[in-house]
Design a protein around this motif. Structure first.
Motif, PDB file in Angstrom:
ATOM      1  N   UNK A 237       0.840  -1.211   0.000  1.00  0.00           N
ATOM      2  CA  UNK A 237       0.000   0.000   0.000  1.00  0.00           C
ATOM      3  C   UNK A 237       0.865   1.246   0.000  1.00  0.00           C
ATOM      4  N   UNK A 238       1.918   1.250   0.841  1.00  0.00           N
ATOM      5  CA  UNK A 238       2.838   2.397   0.875  1.00  0.00           C
ATOM      6  C   UNK A 238       3.460   2.631  -0.502  1.00  0.00           C
ATOM      7  N   UNK A 239       3.855   1.523  -1.161  1.00  0.00           N
ATOM      8  CA  UNK A 239       4.473   1.626  -2.488  1.00  0.00           C
ATOM      9  C   UNK A 239       3.476   2.182  -3.506  1.00  0.00           C
ATOM     10  N   UNK A 240       2.264   1.648  -3.511  1.00  0.00           N
ATOM     11  CA  UNK A 240       1.257   2.086  -4.475  1.00  0.00           C
ATOM     12  C   UNK A 240       0.925   3.566  -4.301  1.00  0.00           C
ATOM     13  N   UNK A 241       0.790   4.009  -3.070  1.00  0.00           N
ATOM     14  CA  UNK A 241       0.545   5.434  -2.829  1.00  0.00           C
ATOM     15  C   UNK A 241       1.728   6.278  -3.295  1.00  0.00           C
ATOM     16  N   UNK A 242       2.917   5.739  -3.084  1.00  0.00           N
ATOM     17  CA  UNK A 242       4.136   6.472  -3.442  1.00  0.00           C
ATOM     18  C   UNK A 242       4.232   6.697  -4.948  1.00  0.00           C
ATOM     19  N   UNK A 243       3.820   5.685  -5.748  1.00  0.00           N
ATOM     20  CA  UNK A 243       3.931   5.818  -7.206  1.00  0.00           C
ATOM     21  C   UNK A 243       2.648   6.376  -7.825  1.00  0.00           C
ATOM     22  N   UNK A 244       1.640   6.629  -6.959  1.00  0.00           N
ATOM     23  CA  UNK A 244       0.436   7.283  -7.459  1.00  0.00           C
ATOM     24  C   UNK A 244      -0.690   6.360  -7.837  1.00  0.00           C
ATOM     25  N   UNK A 245      -0.584   5.080  -7.490  1.00  0.00           N
ATOM     26  CA  UNK A 245      -1.680   4.145  -7.777  1.00  0.00           C
ATOM     27  C   UNK A 245      -2.661   4.166  -6.603  1.00  0.00           C
ATOM     28  N   UNK A 246      -3.341   5.299  -6.445  1.00  0.00           N
ATOM     29  CA  UNK A 246      -4.198   5.523  -5.289  1.00  0.00           C
ATOM     30  C   UNK A 246      -5.382   4.561  -5.242  1.00  0.00           C
ATOM     31  N   UNK A 247      -5.943   4.257  -6.400  1.00  0.00           N
ATOM     32  CA  UNK A 247      -7.118   3.379  -6.454  1.00  0.00           C
ATOM     33  C   UNK A 247      -6.767   1.972  -5.973  1.00  0.00           C
ATOM     34  N   UNK A 248      -5.659   1.436  -6.467  1.00  0.00           N
ATOM     35  CA  UNK A 248      -5.245   0.091  -6.040  1.00  0.00           C
ATOM     36  C   UNK A 248      -4.850   0.075  -4.566  1.00  0.00           C
TER      37      UNK A 248
ATOM     38  N   UNK B 271       0.646   4.547   8.779  1.00  0.00           N
ATOM     39  CA  UNK B 271      -0.476   4.572   7.842  1.00  0.00           C
ATOM     40  C   UNK B 271      -1.118   5.954   7.803  1.00  0.00           C
ATOM     41  N   UNK B 272      -1.444   6.471   8.984  1.00  0.00           N
ATOM     42  CA  UNK B 272      -2.108   7.772   9.068  1.00  0.00           C
ATOM     43  C   UNK B 272      -1.250   8.875   8.467  1.00  0.00           C
ATOM     44  N   UNK B 273       0.051   8.821   8.788  1.00  0.00           N
ATOM     45  CA  UNK B 273       0.950   9.865   8.295  1.00  0.00           C
ATOM     46  C   UNK B 273       1.088   9.828   6.782  1.00  0.00           C
ATOM     47  N   UNK B 274       1.131   8.596   6.227  1.00  0.00           N
ATOM     48  CA  UNK B 274       1.252   8.541   4.771  1.00  0.00           C
ATOM     49  C   UNK B 274      -0.010   9.067   4.104  1.00  0.00           C
ATOM     50  N   UNK B 275      -1.163   8.760   4.699  1.00  0.00           N
ATOM     51  CA  UNK B 275      -2.411   9.267   4.140  1.00  0.00           C
ATOM     52  C   UNK B 275      -2.416  10.799   4.141  1.00  0.00           C
ATOM     53  N   UNK B 276      -1.928  11.383   5.237  1.00  0.00           N
ATOM     54  CA  UNK B 276      -1.848  12.842   5.313  1.00  0.00           C
ATOM     55  C   UNK B 276      -0.829  13.391   4.320  1.00  0.00           C
TER      56      UNK B 276
ATOM     57  N   UNK C 287       0.243  12.040   1.432  1.00  0.00           N
ATOM     58  CA  UNK C 287      -0.145  11.949   0.017  1.00  0.00           C
ATOM     59  C   UNK C 287      -1.513  12.588  -0.238  1.00  0.00           C
ATOM     60  N   UNK C 288      -2.211  12.931   0.865  1.00  0.00           N
ATOM     61  CA  UNK C 288      -3.574  13.441   0.727  1.00  0.00           C
ATOM     62  C   UNK C 288      -3.678  14.656  -0.168  1.00  0.00           C
ATOM     63  N   UNK C 289      -2.794  15.642   0.067  1.00  0.00           N
ATOM     64  CA  UNK C 289      -2.836  16.873  -0.723  1.00  0.00           C
ATOM     65  C   UNK C 289      -2.501  16.588  -2.183  1.00  0.00           C
ATOM     66  N   UNK C 290      -1.495  15.741  -2.381  1.00  0.00           N
ATOM     67  CA  UNK C 290      -1.100  15.369  -3.742  1.00  0.00           C
ATOM     68  C   UNK C 290      -2.241  14.630  -4.442  1.00  0.00           C
ATOM     69  N   UNK C 291      -2.886  13.747  -3.704  1.00  0.00           N
ATOM     70  CA  UNK C 291      -4.000  12.979  -4.262  1.00  0.00           C
ATOM     71  C   UNK C 291      -5.159  13.900  -4.648  1.00  0.00           C
ATOM     72  N   UNK C 292      -5.396  14.911  -3.828  1.00  0.00           N
ATOM     73  CA  UNK C 292      -6.469  15.870  -4.107  1.00  0.00           C
ATOM     74  C   UNK C 292      -6.173  16.663  -5.378  1.00  0.00           C
ATOM     75  N   UNK C 293      -4.939  17.140  -5.498  1.00  0.00           N
ATOM     76  CA  UNK C 293      -4.534  17.884  -6.706  1.00  0.00           C
ATOM     77  C   UNK C 293      -4.624  16.993  -7.937  1.00  0.00           C
ATOM     78  N   UNK C 294      -4.161  15.745  -7.773  1.00  0.00           N
ATOM     79  CA  UNK C 294      -4.215  14.787  -8.875  1.00  0.00           C
ATOM     80  C   UNK C 294      -5.666  14.572  -9.336  1.00  0.00           C
ATOM     81  N   UNK C 295      -6.557  14.361  -8.368  1.00  0.00           N
ATOM     82  CA  UNK C 295      -7.967  14.103  -8.703  1.00  0.00           C
ATOM     83  C   UNK C 295      -8.584  15.281  -9.447  1.00  0.00           C
ATOM     84  N   UNK C 296      -8.243  16.496  -9.030  1.00  0.00           N
ATOM     85  CA  UNK C 296      -8.789  17.697  -9.685  1.00  0.00           C
ATOM     86  C   UNK C 296      -8.288  17.807 -11.123  1.00  0.00           C
ATOM     87  N   UNK C 297      -7.010  17.540 -11.340  1.00  0.00           N
ATOM     88  CA  UNK C 297      -6.438  17.595 -12.696  1.00  0.00           C
ATOM     89  C   UNK C 297      -7.039  16.514 -13.583  1.00  0.00           C
ATOM     90  N   UNK C 298      -7.165  15.312 -13.023  1.00  0.00           N
ATOM     91  CA  UNK C 298      -7.720  14.203 -13.801  1.00  0.00           C
ATOM     92  C   UNK C 298      -9.175  14.489 -14.177  1.00  0.00           C
TER      93      UNK C 298
END
Length: 543
Positions: free
Chosen positions: A397-408, A430-435, A437-448
């Protein structure tokens, strides 16, 4: 002098020095011992205690490779192999503060520093024997975990006002606090403190005040206890917890750091170090404390592969957060050294496929180094094996979040056993990684989302730019990669005769994000369809 102190007593000497064993045996024989056994290691001592209930154990703190004396005491207590009337004495030639205080905290029956005289040894043993004999029913109730009976027996002994009433008051208050009977505990403590401002009463009253959120009172009591004993690590613990609850992070960290310097071999203390250090974003202290947790537990009854995994996870997490390339490389080296050390450690219990864990760790480091394709390729190679390896699902999970595979990553998170997440450090990671990548994930979702909107409006060039920007934030995201390919193919189709070779090459490169990767069904169907369209276009360009 009484030369029958040890008559009819089964004695076990646990020491890895043969010369000391023989010398000590002579002393014990002169004190009446006739039944003396030896064990050079903690492991052999544990095996002997499984078959024989020894009356007295003299255990050296340092026992070479393997369990030390402190860990042996933990094991014997956990497995109920130390009888209520047995005497356990730690023996060591080292008298440093961390060693002595860590041993004292575990509350053996006594602690001897070499060299010691026969008269000192005899008086210590006789004192403990008298106490154990007088309080035999209380020690049995403690051994059996009968809290209510412990309370009754302590109350009876206190009423007699005998020589052990202070010990019984402490045991009584500790049990009352554990049962959340705070009012009763406070009555006893207040009465004790009126008679004498003893360290144990000050500490337990401070703990009680903390539990009741009376923070200023707790701090004042901790300070008084520490003024009476500057090595009172447990008082520093409560002080740290109190400051943390008040939001005074610097004072909290200073307090817990002092406690850890005094007595570093406590698991709850090291967890508190990590908790406060993370609040302060003090990365080196987090790594150091997680390493301490691994070292504390690796030969003890508390040994659990999760402590090893968390130590390595914490180093990688530190590398993720580190901006300085030099320091990041140091963390990379520490990960490699830790992985190599474990592979050489035959005593490490492994309930996991360690090679699989190692591959996921290496993939995370590859991703940090910019080798995103290789990191995702590594994940693809191990993905099918993860279903049977719940302990290392977090690393995938840490790896997938790191490379941007948020859905998986989100899909896998649902498979992590709740029991695993009870570990406080893993939960924090877990909590810290969610925090993180959270901002990055939000920006990614908006662009997508913006790219999809542009695509639907027929603005393929704009959609391509938006999907490319999204992939800069999540370089290996399958969904966005497929979106980019789809928009690129539409733009290429729109170009009648002079199709852009640059756009074609970028499209070809983006296919690498999904080629030979494990895909959810909806992505697999899209991939096949887009690949057919791309193949057709490629053939047209070759004509």
């Amino acid at each position: 002098m009484d030369n029958k102190t040890l008559e009819n007593q089964r004695v076990l000497i646990v020491d890895d020095q043969r010369a000391f064993q023989l010398m000590f045996k002579g002393i014990l024989y002169s004190m009446g011992a006739t039944n003396v056994a030896f064990a050079p290691t903690g492991e052999q001592a544990l095996a002997k205690c499984t078959n024989i209930g020894y009356d007295i154990l003299f255990v050296d703190y340092h026992l070479g490779v393997g369990k030390n004396g402190k860990q042996l005491l933990e094991d014997l207590r956990e497995k109920k192999l130390l009888l209520p009337n047995s005497i356990f004495m730690l023996v060591t030639g080292e008298n440093t503060v961390p060693m002595v205080m860590s041993a004292v905290e575990l509350e053996p029956d006594d602690y001897l520093v070499k060299p010691f005289s026969q008269s000192v040894l005899r008086s210590r043993i006789q004192r403990i024997q008298r106490k154990k004999a007088h309080l035999a029913t209380l020690y049995q109730a403690l051994f059996d975990g009968q809290a209510e009976q412990v309370i009754t027996l302590c109350q009876q002994e206190i009423a007699k006002e005998g020589r052990y009433q202070q010990f019984c008051k402490r045991v009584l208050v500790e049990n009352l606090i554990n049962l959340s009977r705070y009012g009763e505990a406070e009555v006893i403590l207040q009465h004790s403190l009126e008679q004498r401002r003893s360290g144990w009463a000050l500490f337990l009253q401070a703990k009680l005040c903390f539990l009741q959120q009376r923070f200023q009172e707790s701090l004042a009591l901790c300070q008084e206890a520490i003024e009476g004993n500057r090595y009172f690590a447990e008082a520093y613990d409560v002080m740290a917890q109190t400051y943390l609850a008040m939001g005074e992070l610097d004072q909290a960290f200073s307090s817990i750091q002092t406690a850890a310097e005094i007595a570093p071999f406590s698991m709850p203390r090291q967890y508190l170090v990590i908790k406060i250090a993370r609040e302060l974003d003090n990365i080196p202290q987090q790594v150091n404390a997680s390493k301490q947790l691994y070292e504390i537990t690796r030969r003890s009854i508390k040994q659990d592969v999760v402590h090893l995994l968390n130590y390595i996870r914490t180093i990688i997490d530190a590398a993720v957060r580190e901006d300085d390339p030099t320091q990041r490389n140091r963390y990379f080296q520490e990960v490699s050294l830790a992985l190599q050390r474990v592979k050489r450690d035959d005593g490490m219990i492994r309930e996991i496929d360690f090679s699989l864990f190692e591959m996921l760790c290496q993939a995370r480091l590859e991703s940090l180094s910019g080798a995103q394709f290789q990191a995702k390729k590594t994940y693809a190679a191990v993905a099918e094996q993860l279903a049977e390896q719940h302990q290392i699902l977090p690393d995938a999970i840490f790896l997938l979040n790191q490379i941007g595979e948020f859905e998986q990553a989100s899909t896998l998170t649902k498979l992590v056993p709740a029991e695993l997440m009870k570990n406080p450090l893993l939960n924090t990671l877990f909590s810290d990684q969610q925090n993180f990548v959270g901002q990055k994930q939000l920006q990614f979702a908006e662009l997508n989302k913006a790219g999809i909107k542009s695509y639907k409006e027929g603005n393929f060039a704009t959609a391509i730019t938006q999907f490319e920007t999204a992939l800069e934030l999540a370089p290996m995201n399958t969904g966005s990669a497929l979106n980019l390919i789809q928009a690129s193919l539409q733009q290429l189709n729109r170009q009648q005769k002079h199709k852009s070779t640059e756009l074609f090459d970028r499209c070809k490169k983006t296919f690498r994000v999904v080629d030979n990767m494990p895909l959810p069904e909806h992505h697999r169907a899209r991939y096949k369809e887009l690949l057919q369209q791309f193949t057709k276009l490629r053939e047209e360009l070759r004509r």
